[in-house]
Design a protein around this motif. Structure first.
Motif, PDB file in Angstrom:
ATOM      1  N   LYS A 216       0.760  -1.182  -0.050  1.00  0.00           N
ATOM      2  CA  LYS A 216      -0.009  -0.153  -0.027  1.00  0.00           C
ATOM      3  C   LYS A 216       0.689   1.489  -0.006  1.00  0.00           C
ATOM      4  CE  LYS A 216      -3.634  -2.424   2.396  1.00  0.00           C
ATOM      5  NZ  LYS A 216      -4.637  -2.413   3.671  1.00  0.00           N
ATOM      6  N   LEU A 217       2.186   1.072   0.005  1.00  0.00           N
ATOM      7  CA  LEU A 217       3.040   2.294  -0.090  1.00  0.00           C
ATOM      8  C   LEU A 217       3.089   2.648  -1.350  1.00  0.00           C
ATOM      9  CD1 LEU A 217       5.961   0.944   2.633  1.00  0.00           C
ATOM     10  CD2 LEU A 217       4.240   2.781   2.929  1.00  0.00           C
ATOM     11  N   PRO A 218       3.507   3.948  -1.628  1.00  0.00           N
ATOM     12  CA  PRO A 218       3.720   4.677  -3.084  1.00  0.00           C
ATOM     13  C   PRO A 218       4.286   3.655  -4.125  1.00  0.00           C
ATOM     14  CG  PRO A 218       4.107   5.962  -1.229  1.00  0.00           C
ATOM     15  CD  PRO A 218       3.911   4.880  -0.628  1.00  0.00           C
ATOM     16  N   ASP A 219       4.165   3.713  -5.230  1.00  0.00           N
ATOM     17  CA  ASP A 219       4.726   2.928  -6.359  1.00  0.00           C
ATOM     18  C   ASP A 219       6.251   3.117  -6.284  1.00  0.00           C
ATOM     19  OD1 ASP A 219       2.058   2.242  -7.111  1.00  0.00           O
ATOM     20  OD2 ASP A 219       2.101   3.754  -8.830  1.00  0.00           O
ATOM     21  N   SER A 220       6.869   4.210  -5.867  1.00  0.00           N
ATOM     22  CA  SER A 220       8.378   4.135  -5.702  1.00  0.00           C
ATOM     23  C   SER A 220       8.970   3.083  -4.962  1.00  0.00           C
ATOM     24  CB  SER A 220       8.735   5.582  -5.490  1.00  0.00           C
ATOM     25  OG  SER A 220       8.265   5.900  -4.003  1.00  0.00           O
ATOM     26  N   PHE A 221       8.025   2.531  -3.833  1.00  0.00           N
ATOM     27  CA  PHE A 221       8.742   1.648  -3.140  1.00  0.00           C
ATOM     28  C   PHE A 221       8.640  -0.027  -3.801  1.00  0.00           C
ATOM     29  CE2 PHE A 221       7.691   4.844  -0.274  1.00  0.00           C
ATOM     30  CZ  PHE A 221       8.297   4.366   0.919  1.00  0.00           C
ATOM     31  N   HIS A 222       8.029  -0.173  -4.879  1.00  0.00           N
ATOM     32  CA  HIS A 222       7.811  -1.316  -5.419  1.00  0.00           C
ATOM     33  C   HIS A 222       7.400  -1.473  -6.930  1.00  0.00           C
ATOM     34  CE1 HIS A 222       3.633  -0.551  -4.660  1.00  0.00           C
ATOM     35  NE2 HIS A 222       4.147  -0.529  -3.100  1.00  0.00           N
ATOM     36  N   ALA A 223       7.434  -2.708  -7.419  1.00  0.00           N
ATOM     37  CA  ALA A 223       6.872  -2.755  -8.828  1.00  0.00           C
ATOM     38  C   ALA A 223       5.866  -3.983  -8.731  1.00  0.00           C
ATOM     39  CB  ALA A 223       7.971  -3.194  -9.940  1.00  0.00           C
ATOM     40  N   ARG A 224       4.542  -3.692  -9.358  1.00  0.00           N
ATOM     41  CA  ARG A 224       3.687  -4.816  -9.188  1.00  0.00           C
ATOM     42  C   ARG A 224       3.948  -5.767 -10.230  1.00  0.00           C
ATOM     43  NH1 ARG A 224       0.739  -1.149  -6.035  1.00  0.00           N
ATOM     44  NH2 ARG A 224      -0.288  -2.370  -4.396  1.00  0.00           N
ATOM     45  N   VAL A 225       4.030  -7.080 -10.029  1.00  0.00           N
ATOM     46  CA  VAL A 225       4.432  -8.138 -11.075  1.00  0.00           C
ATOM     47  C   VAL A 225       3.870  -9.461 -10.708  1.00  0.00           C
ATOM     48  CG1 VAL A 225       6.733  -8.490  -9.801  1.00  0.00           C
ATOM     49  CG2 VAL A 225       6.333  -9.071 -12.323  1.00  0.00           C
ATOM     50  N   LEU A 226       3.531 -10.287 -11.369  1.00  0.00           N
ATOM     51  CA  LEU A 226       3.000 -11.597 -11.127  1.00  0.00           C
ATOM     52  C   LEU A 226       4.111 -12.642 -11.474  1.00  0.00           C
ATOM     53  CD1 LEU A 226      -0.452 -11.476 -13.163  1.00  0.00           C
ATOM     54  CD2 LEU A 226      -0.149 -11.088 -10.619  1.00  0.00           C
ATOM     55  N   PRO A 227       4.001 -13.504 -10.590  1.00  0.00           N
ATOM     56  CA  PRO A 227       5.035 -14.676 -10.879  1.00  0.00           C
ATOM     57  C   PRO A 227       4.959 -15.253 -12.051  1.00  0.00           C
ATOM     58  CG  PRO A 227       4.061 -14.898  -8.457  1.00  0.00           C
ATOM     59  CD  PRO A 227       3.201 -13.790  -9.281  1.00  0.00           C
ATOM     60  N   ALA A 228       5.905 -15.894 -12.535  1.00  0.00           N
ATOM     61  CA  ALA A 228       5.734 -16.929 -13.876  1.00  0.00           C
ATOM     62  C   ALA A 228       5.047 -18.139 -13.487  1.00  0.00           C
ATOM     63  CB  ALA A 228       7.203 -16.688 -14.503  1.00  0.00           C
ATOM     64  N   SER A 229       4.365 -18.439 -14.496  1.00  0.00           N
ATOM     65  CA  SER A 229       3.711 -19.810 -14.416  1.00  0.00           C
ATOM     66  C   SER A 229       4.933 -20.779 -14.522  1.00  0.00           C
ATOM     67  CB  SER A 229       2.656 -20.004 -15.536  1.00  0.00           C
ATOM     68  OG  SER A 229       1.974 -21.167 -15.160  1.00  0.00           O
ATOM     69  N   VAL A 230       4.645 -21.979 -14.041  1.00  0.00           N
ATOM     70  CA  VAL A 230       5.730 -23.143 -14.181  1.00  0.00           C
ATOM     71  C   VAL A 230       4.842 -24.452 -14.897  1.00  0.00           C
ATOM     72  CG1 VAL A 230       7.210 -21.896 -12.573  1.00  0.00           C
ATOM     73  CG2 VAL A 230       5.509 -23.869 -11.946  1.00  0.00           C
ATOM     74  N   ALA A 231       5.654 -25.282 -15.403  1.00  0.00           N
ATOM     75  CA  ALA A 231       4.852 -26.317 -15.913  1.00  0.00           C
ATOM     76  C   ALA A 231       4.392 -27.442 -15.176  1.00  0.00           C
ATOM     77  CB  ALA A 231       6.008 -27.134 -16.805  1.00  0.00           C
ATOM     78  N   ALA A 232       5.213 -27.887 -14.173  1.00  0.00           N
ATOM     79  CA  ALA A 232       4.625 -28.999 -13.424  1.00  0.00           C
ATOM     80  C   ALA A 232       5.106 -28.912 -11.839  1.00  0.00           C
ATOM     81  CB  ALA A 232       5.001 -30.492 -14.072  1.00  0.00           C
ATOM     82  N   PRO A 233       4.585 -28.148 -11.156  1.00  0.00           N
ATOM     83  CA  PRO A 233       5.167 -27.941  -9.948  1.00  0.00           C
ATOM     84  C   PRO A 233       4.899 -29.094  -8.985  1.00  0.00           C
ATOM     85  CG  PRO A 233       3.020 -26.666  -9.823  1.00  0.00           C
ATOM     86  CD  PRO A 233       3.519 -27.081 -11.524  1.00  0.00           C
ATOM     87  N   ALA A 234       5.887 -29.538  -8.375  1.00  0.00           N
ATOM     88  CA  ALA A 234       5.814 -30.704  -7.183  1.00  0.00           C
ATOM     89  C   ALA A 234       6.367 -30.151  -5.799  1.00  0.00           C
ATOM     90  CB  ALA A 234       6.661 -31.884  -7.704  1.00  0.00           C
ATOM     91  N   LEU A 235       5.982 -30.440  -4.595  1.00  0.00           N
ATOM     92  CA  LEU A 235       6.395 -30.320  -3.504  1.00  0.00           C
ATOM     93  C   LEU A 235       7.571 -31.158  -3.169  1.00  0.00           C
ATOM     94  CD1 LEU A 235       5.729 -28.551  -0.967  1.00  0.00           C
ATOM     95  CD2 LEU A 235       4.271 -30.650  -0.237  1.00  0.00           C
ATOM     96  N   ILE A 236       8.646 -30.368  -2.585  1.00  0.00           N
ATOM     97  CA  ILE A 236       9.758 -31.224  -2.139  1.00  0.00           C
ATOM     98  C   ILE A 236       9.372 -31.255  -0.470  1.00  0.00           C
ATOM     99  CG2 ILE A 236      12.166 -30.985  -1.471  1.00  0.00           C
ATOM    100  CD1 ILE A 236      12.221 -29.271  -4.096  1.00  0.00           C
ATOM    101  N   LYS A 237       9.133 -29.949   0.220  1.00  0.00           N
ATOM    102  CA  LYS A 237       9.111 -30.031   1.374  1.00  0.00           C
ATOM    103  C   LYS A 237       8.003 -28.873   1.890  1.00  0.00           C
ATOM    104  CE  LYS A 237      10.338 -31.079   5.686  1.00  0.00           C
ATOM    105  NZ  LYS A 237       9.830 -32.488   6.285  1.00  0.00           N
ATOM    106  N   LEU A 238       7.328 -29.161   3.036  1.00  0.00           N
ATOM    107  CA  LEU A 238       6.459 -27.958   3.442  1.00  0.00           C
ATOM    108  C   LEU A 238       6.682 -27.926   5.107  1.00  0.00           C
ATOM    109  CD1 LEU A 238       4.171 -26.112   3.251  1.00  0.00           C
ATOM    110  CD2 LEU A 238       2.716 -27.831   3.791  1.00  0.00           C
ATOM    111  N   ASN A 239       7.011 -26.739   5.542  1.00  0.00           N
ATOM    112  CA  ASN A 239       7.097 -26.459   7.084  1.00  0.00           C
ATOM    113  C   ASN A 239       6.111 -26.620   7.580  1.00  0.00           C
ATOM    114  OD1 ASN A 239       8.030 -25.758   9.663  1.00  0.00           O
ATOM    115  ND2 ASN A 239       9.786 -24.668   8.721  1.00  0.00           N
TER     116      ASN A 239
END
Length: 493
Positions: free
Chosen positions: A13-36
């Motif tokens: 919510k801080l001004p645009d100078s603090f960050h850039a809005r961007v979406l993560p890139a999609s990946v082909a076939a995600p698989a879980l290694i480890k969840l904490n």
């Protein structure tokens, strides 16, 4: 079952100078290694839901969960002493924030989630090896009781990334108190954005140092608080033999957490000049130079805060120098207090610093293992007969320890502490297990070459209980074989 994340975002919510809005890139076939699982519950998340296909896609960046506001944060930084006015998250995207069960605000960030406006021609991806390294070492640091970012999850992407060779891709989910860095303040100072600098300082005070808000000089109080946290943090690094490897100002968290586990490693044989990073050719970030570098980095933060501390430049400089002068004193006390506990000394007495340094000097000359020496010193504190069996054999010249131990026992005798109680107290601060570099590399090799994650799971379990003996895994405490030679670490990018 829906993988709901109760986002409560503020930095976005801080001004645009603090960050850039961007979406993560999609990946082909995600698989879980480890969840904490434990950390997920602490964050108020459902680990079972995160382990579903929907949850895994969120952790890989393929699916954007409700309430997320993905951003790449902007920052600058001194890298090996050279100032770069714009760096920013080049391969990391902050999904958002949650307030955990203790009322603490925490960032949830994806590392290796694709390019951002700050990528500087990079692909924004992460290889599997660096992801496993950060998971292991950040969780080991947490188990050792050292302030650190945490690992929520690691997933493979089903895609390869190109480095020197083709490597399996992965995404790491990092949890942090925030991702505000010294370099974040430098970003606004370099742009002469006084309003942005003030907004950042006010936000930092509100999020991390609320007591400073009520101080007569809030921005000076902020500087004092950050200095105190960093001095204590680096002291704790030294007391477990940790070497960050790349203490650039953009890798120093304002929250006082260890952050950015790139070319980091733990020292085996004690040598204050130890360097592991393949790019640290001059030893700028060597083990014993870390306090001085932290002090230097904090001076850069002070430069950023000076316009806020006082309008008069001379008064601002005087205040900044006064604050910075406290660092060596705070660090020295924190380091010596920590060492005193490692040596089994419960009272502060004249000559303690010289006694402790004398053993360190002998360890260096005799190439004694740092972690093993102190762990075995615990047993030596409880029994004179244990000296020969457990400590002296770690020294090239065992008499070097014998001569020192005479003075150590004379010092112990000045305190009334029960020998067994002393041993138990020492074992609570002298770990049996650290992420030995050769063990970490073996884990990465098994995962990368054969997709075998059993060694990773085993090492992670051992490192979760660093102060326990764990007889079935005693060999995980062994130093590397002489055949390993000079160990080097590399930046994950």
């Amino acid at each position: 079952m829906t993988a709901h994340i109760p986002f409560d975002n503020s930095y976005a919510k801080l001004p645009d100078s603090f960050h850039a809005r961007v979406l993560p890139a999609s990946v082909a076939a995600p698989a879980l290694i480890k969840l904490n699982h434990e950390l997920a519950l602490q964050l108020g998340l459902d680990p079972e839901a995160l382990a579903t296909q929907e949850g895994i896609e969120i952790l890989a960046g393929k699916r954007i969960p409700d309430g997320a506001d993905p951003i790449a944060t902007a920052y600058a930084g001194h890298q090996f002493g050279q100032f770069v006015p714009q760096l920013g998250d080049g391969r990391a995207i902050l999904l958002g924030e949650v307030v955990d069960r203790n009322g603490m605000r925490r960032d949830i960030q994806l590392k290796g989630s694709g390019p951002t406006p700050f990528s500087r021609r990079g692909d924004g991806r992460a290889a599997l090896g660096p992801v496993l390294r950060e998971y292991l070492i950040s969780e080991a640091m947490a188990a050792l009781g050292i302030p650190t970012t945490r690992a929520l999850a690691a997933v493979t992407t089903g895609e390869n990334v190109i480095r020197e060779t083709m490597l399996p891709g992965a995404v790491f989910t990092r949890v942090a108190s925030s991702h505000i860095r010294v370099g974040t303040f430098q970003f606004f100072l370099a742009r002469r954005d006084g309003e942005g600098l003030r907004r950042l300082a006010d936000y930092t005070i509100a999020r991390h140092y609320p007591d400073a808000a009520g101080a007569p000089q809030p921005y000076r109080a902020l500087l004092d608080a950050v200095i105190a946290r960093q001095a204590a943090l680096v002291a704790r690094w030294l007391n477990v033999g940790f070497i960050h490897g790349v203490m650039n100002t953009d890798n120093m968290s304002i929250a006082g957490e260890t952050i950015d586990y790139g070319p980091c490693a733990f020292m085996d044989t004690y040598d204050k000049e130890t360097v592991f990073s393949s790019i640290d050719h001059a030893g700028r970030y060597a083990y014993a130079r870390q306090p001085g570098i932290a002090h230097w980095n904090l001076a850069r933060l002070a430069e950023c805060l000076m316009p806020l501390i006082a309008e008069d430049k001379d008064k601002a400089l005087e205040q900044a120098n006064e604050a910075l002068a406290a660092f060596p004193l705070i660090f020295k006390k924190a380091h010596e207090d920590g060492l005193r506990r490692k040596f089994g000394l419960f009272e502060e007495r004249e000559g303690d610093a010289e006694l402790m340094q004398a053993l360190l000097d002998r360890m260096a000359v005799n190439k004694a293992d740092f972690t093993l020496t102190f762990r075995r010193l615990c047993d030596a504190a409880a029994s004179t007969e244990a000296d020969g069996a457990v400590v002296r054999d770690l020294f090239i010249d065992p008499t070097a320890f014998d001569d020192w131990a005479v003075h150590w026992r004379e010092r112990l005798a000045l305190e009334s502490q029960d020998a067994q109680a002393r041993r138990d107290a020492m074992r609570r601060v002298n770990p049996a297990f650290i992420p030995r570099n050769h063990r970490v590399e073996a884990v990465i090799e098994a995962a990368v070459k054969t997709r075998d994650f059993v060694p990773f799971e085993t090492l992670l379990a051992v490192l979760s209980k660093p102060y326990e003996d764990q007889p079935d895994f005693a060999h995980y405490a062994d130093p590397p074989p002489p055949s390993q030679g000079m160990y080097q670490t590399f930046c994950g990018t």
